[in-house]
Design an enzyme around this catalytic site. Structure first.
Site, PDB file in Angstrom:
ATOM      1  N   TYR A 159       4.900   9.436 -37.714  1.00 44.10           N
ATOM      2  CA  TYR A 159       4.103  10.645 -37.504  1.00 44.10           C
ATOM      3  C   TYR A 159       3.464  10.566 -36.108  1.00 44.10           C
ATOM      4  O   TYR A 159       2.250  10.635 -35.933  1.00 44.10           O
ATOM      5  CB  TYR A 159       3.044  10.835 -38.604  1.00 44.10           C
ATOM      6  N   LEU A 160       4.345  10.435 -35.131  1.00 45.74           N
ATOM      7  CA  LEU A 160       3.929  10.061 -33.778  1.00 45.74           C
ATOM      8  C   LEU A 160       3.182  11.183 -33.062  1.00 45.74           C
ATOM      9  O   LEU A 160       3.557  12.350 -33.151  1.00 45.74           O
ATOM     10  CB  LEU A 160       5.164   9.671 -32.957  1.00 45.74           C
ATOM     11  N   HIS A 216       0.602   7.439 -29.568  1.00 44.51           N
ATOM     12  CA  HIS A 216       1.773   6.554 -29.668  1.00 44.51           C
ATOM     13  C   HIS A 216       2.629   6.663 -28.409  1.00 44.51           C
ATOM     14  O   HIS A 216       3.152   5.666 -27.902  1.00 44.51           O
ATOM     15  CB  HIS A 216       2.658   6.956 -30.856  1.00 44.51           C
ATOM     16  N   GLN A 274      -0.589  -2.848 -46.309  1.00 44.79           N
ATOM     17  CA  GLN A 274      -1.884  -2.681 -45.653  1.00 44.79           C
ATOM     18  C   GLN A 274      -2.722  -1.557 -46.279  1.00 44.79           C
ATOM     19  O   GLN A 274      -3.788  -1.239 -45.795  1.00 44.79           O
ATOM     20  CB  GLN A 274      -1.727  -2.490 -44.142  1.00 44.79           C
ATOM     21  N   GLY A 311      -2.919   0.378 -29.756  1.00 47.75           N
ATOM     22  CA  GLY A 311      -3.929   1.286 -29.220  1.00 47.75           C
ATOM     23  C   GLY A 311      -5.342   0.733 -29.355  1.00 47.75           C
ATOM     24  O   GLY A 311      -5.671   0.085 -30.356  1.00 47.75           O
ATOM     25  N   GLN A 312      -6.169   1.029 -28.366  1.00 46.85           N
ATOM     26  CA  GLN A 312      -7.577   0.622 -28.388  1.00 46.85           C
ATOM     27  C   GLN A 312      -8.330   1.300 -29.542  1.00 46.85           C
ATOM     28  O   GLN A 312      -9.352   0.800 -29.993  1.00 46.85           O
ATOM     29  CB  GLN A 312      -8.224   0.960 -27.030  1.00 46.85           C
ATOM     30  N   ASP A 357      -7.630   1.337 -32.554  1.00 42.60           N
ATOM     31  CA  ASP A 357      -7.699   0.321 -33.616  1.00 42.60           C
ATOM     32  C   ASP A 357      -8.069  -1.009 -32.963  1.00 42.60           C
ATOM     33  O   ASP A 357      -7.286  -1.961 -32.952  1.00 42.60           O
ATOM     34  CB  ASP A 357      -6.357   0.231 -34.334  1.00 42.60           C
TER      35      ASP A 357
HETATM   36  O1  PAF Z   1      -1.408   0.734 -36.193  1.00 40.98           O
HETATM   37  C1  PAF Z   1      -0.452   0.938 -36.964  1.00 40.98           C
HETATM   38  O2  PAF Z   1       0.208   1.967 -36.939  1.00 40.98           O
HETATM   39  C2  PAF Z   1      -0.102  -0.129 -38.010  1.00 40.98           C
HETATM   40  O3  PAF Z   1      -1.239  -0.756 -38.494  1.00 40.98           O
HETATM   41  C3  PAF Z   1       0.913  -1.155 -37.489  1.00 40.98           C
HETATM   42  C4  PAF Z   1       0.363  -1.969 -36.337  1.00 40.98           C
HETATM   43  C5  PAF Z   1       2.202  -0.445 -37.053  1.00 40.98           C
HETATM   44  C6  PAF Z   1       1.280  -2.132 -38.613  1.00 40.98           C
HETATM   45  O4  PAF Z   1       1.808  -1.470 -39.731  1.00 40.98           O
END
Ligand code: PAF
Length: 277
Positions: free
Chosen positions: A29-30, A34, A58, A144-145, A147
């Site tokens: 879902y860019l 991204h 996750q 990305g910063q 996160d």
């Molecule tokens: O930031 C994200 O999109 C996800 O946490 C990652 C790093 C691709 C791991 O699934």
């Protein structure tokens, strides 16, 4: 652009791919955030790979795995336009085959903030990123910063397990009104925009107070909480002003600090951060 769904096929193609290779791991879902990672990777490497995998480990059972936005066709078009060479797009069984039973736990830096509020989240992130770096063997991997803590966890992971990838952190991309780009923004309704903007507004407030000479971290946290509390539909999860290296909460901002927060806007959980100074 080659689209590859299995680990074995990716390894095979990787052997014939020129170095250095930059990897952009994504859950699809860019958006432009991204694409900023992809462009940086394109500028710094002979080859660029991206991965698209919505990583189930996750997400907690109560979280939004089933409804996480997906658009494989649109994502591939965007990656092709940016000149990506390889896309790894495995399914969940390929990444976690039956019998899978090994997880990676990063220590202290993963236990604070998002780690404390989303138990198990960074275990899932570290496990999948460890697998991706092992499969793809990139020279550099781009995150990305927005996160910020995730990037710190992955740096620790890559260094501690000698995964051999330089971890490159790319500045947050924002909409014109300041909202940090996130795939989850797709679920923010127009009438929830003001609530979503409390994140960037409260970070701007923190920066203004810091620039005005305030160093008492609790004074800034409490003003940030107040700003959010008066906006309907914005439910604060946490606000933090922490040592930018260890993520330990600060009393006085006497060293580089990460100001970060998480806010629930309806059912969407948004995070954002800024670094001080
Ligand atoms: O930031 C994200 O999109 C996800 O946490 C990652 C790093 C691709 C791991 O699934």
């Amino acid at each position: 652009m080659k689209i590859i769904e299995t680990v074995d096929a990716f390894r095979d193609v990787r052997r014939r791919t020129p170095d250095p290779l930059g990897l952009v791991p994504t859950m699809g879902y860019l958006h432009d955030g991204h694409l900023a990672l992809v462009r940086r990777a394109r500028a710094e490497n002979a080859s660029v790979a991206a991965s698209i995998f919505v990583n189930p480990t996750q997400f907690a059972p109560t979280e939004d795995l089933a409804t996480y936005p997906r658009d494989m066709e649109g994502d591939l078009e965007k990656l092709e336009r940016e000149g990506v060479d390889l896309v790894l797009a495995p399914n969940a069984d390929e990444m976690y085959p039956s019998g899978f039973d090994t997880f990676v736990d990063v220590g202290d830096v993963a236990n604070r903030l998002e780690g404390a509020h989303r138990p198990g989240h960074f275990r899932g992130v570290a496990t999948v990123v460890c697998k991706l770096l092992t499969i793809v063997r990139p020279d550099r991997a781009y995150f990305g910063q927005k996160d910020a803590q995730q990037s710190m966890v992955i740096r620790r992971l890559s260094a501690d397990l000698n995964l051999g990838a330089e971890i490159v952190v790319v500045p947050t991309v924002r909409d014109a009104d300041g909202l940090a780009l996130s795939s989850r923004n797709a679920y923010v309704k127009p009438d929830q925009r003001d609530a979503a903007l409390t994140l960037s507004h409260s970070l701007n407030l923190a920066r203004r107070m810091y620039d005005d000479g305030v160093r008492d971290a609790e004074k800034i946290r409490s003003q940030m909480r107040e700003l959010i509390a008066v906006v309907p539909g914005a439910n604060l999860d946490y606000v933090s002003i922490a040592d930018a290296d260890t993520l330990a909460e600060l009393d006085d901002i006497d060293r580089p600090a990460l100001v970060s927060l998480a806010v629930n806007v309806g059912s969407v959980r948004l995070i954002d951060n800024t670094l001080l100074p």
